[in-house]
Motif scaffolding. Structure first.
Motif, short mmCIF file in Angstrom:
data_model
loop_
_atom_site.label_atom_id
_atom_site.label_comp_id
_atom_site.label_asym_id
_atom_site.label_seq_id
_atom_site.Cartn_x
_atom_site.Cartn_y
_atom_site.Cartn_z
N VAL A 47 68.51 30.56 -1.19
CA VAL A 47 68.66 31.11 -2.54
C VAL A 47 69.31 32.49 -2.48
N THR A 48 68.85 33.34 -1.58
CA THR A 48 69.42 34.69 -1.53
C THR A 48 70.88 34.66 -1.06
N ALA A 49 71.20 33.78 -0.13
CA ALA A 49 72.60 33.67 0.31
C ALA A 49 73.48 33.18 -0.83
N LEU A 50 73.04 32.15 -1.53
CA LEU A 50 73.85 31.62 -2.63
C LEU A 50 74.00 32.63 -3.75
N ALA A 51 72.95 33.36 -4.07
CA ALA A 51 73.03 34.40 -5.11
C ALA A 51 73.98 35.51 -4.67
N ALA A 52 73.85 35.95 -3.42
CA ALA A 52 74.69 37.04 -2.92
C ALA A 52 76.16 36.66 -2.91
N LEU A 53 76.44 35.40 -2.62
CA LEU A 53 77.83 34.93 -2.55
C LEU A 53 78.35 34.40 -3.88
N TYR A 54 77.50 34.48 -4.92
CA TYR A 54 77.84 33.99 -6.26
C TYR A 54 78.24 32.52 -6.24
N ARG A 55 77.46 31.73 -5.54
CA ARG A 55 77.68 30.28 -5.46
C ARG A 55 76.78 29.60 -6.49
N THR A 56 77.12 29.81 -7.76
CA THR A 56 76.24 29.40 -8.86
C THR A 56 76.14 27.89 -9.02
N ASP A 57 77.16 27.14 -8.59
CA ASP A 57 77.08 25.68 -8.73
C ASP A 57 75.94 25.10 -7.91
N GLN A 58 75.68 25.65 -6.76
CA GLN A 58 74.62 25.16 -5.88
C GLN A 58 73.29 25.88 -6.11
N LEU A 59 73.34 27.04 -6.71
CA LEU A 59 72.15 27.87 -6.84
C LEU A 59 71.03 27.21 -7.65
N GLY A 60 71.36 26.58 -8.75
CA GLY A 60 70.34 25.96 -9.59
C GLY A 60 69.52 24.93 -8.83
N PHE A 61 70.19 24.07 -8.08
CA PHE A 61 69.48 23.07 -7.28
C PHE A 61 68.53 23.75 -6.31
N HIS A 62 69.02 24.78 -5.63
CA HIS A 62 68.21 25.43 -4.60
C HIS A 62 67.10 26.30 -5.17
N LEU A 63 67.26 26.82 -6.36
CA LEU A 63 66.14 27.51 -7.02
C LEU A 63 65.01 26.52 -7.29
N GLY A 64 65.36 25.36 -7.81
CA GLY A 64 64.35 24.33 -8.04
C GLY A 64 63.70 23.87 -6.75
N LYS A 65 64.52 23.70 -5.70
CA LYS A 65 64.00 23.29 -4.40
C LYS A 65 63.06 24.37 -3.84
N ALA A 66 63.40 25.63 -4.03
CA ALA A 66 62.55 26.72 -3.55
C ALA A 66 61.18 26.66 -4.22
#
Length: 110
Positions: A47-66
């Motif tokens: 989640v922190t890597a995706l947020a830092a890299l602004y990879r918003t397409d994948q972020l939602g899935f991984h927030l839910g997974k977290a």
């Protein structure tokens, strides 16, 4: 033999079956299953890597997974807030907005 869980979105499974297969077998079937880190820790890192890299397409899935993997809403809020000073305010605001939407959806009665 039971069928493995599919993580790649159905549209990718149809359009790019090899990428979907690698996502399911290598990324989630191997990397995510390695014993060196718990799924909870892997989720927080992802989640922190995706947020830092602004990879918003994948972020939602991984927030839910977290959240599924035991990272609490409060921990995610704190991690994203902390990240604002290292990865940029817009990245953190976007991640926080996505987290808020996911949490609100999960709190709605079915």
């Amino acid at each position: 033999m039971s069928e493995r869980k599919k993580f790649a979105p159905p549209a990718i499974q149809e359009f790019a079956p090899k990428l979907a297969e690698l996502t399911d077998t290598v990324l989630f079937g191997d990397i995510w299953e390695r014993p060196g880190l718990s799924p909870r820790d892997r989720s927080l890192i992802t989640v922190t890597a995706l947020a830092a890299l602004y990879r918003t397409d994948q972020l939602g899935f991984h927030l839910g997974k977290a959240l599924e993997n035991g990272v609490t809403k409060d921990e995610l809020v704190e991690a994203i807030t902390h990240l604002a000073f290292y990865a940029g305010w817009p990245n953190s605001m976007t991640a926080m907005t996505q987290l808020k939407e996911i949490v609100e959806r999960s709190e709605q009665p079915d």
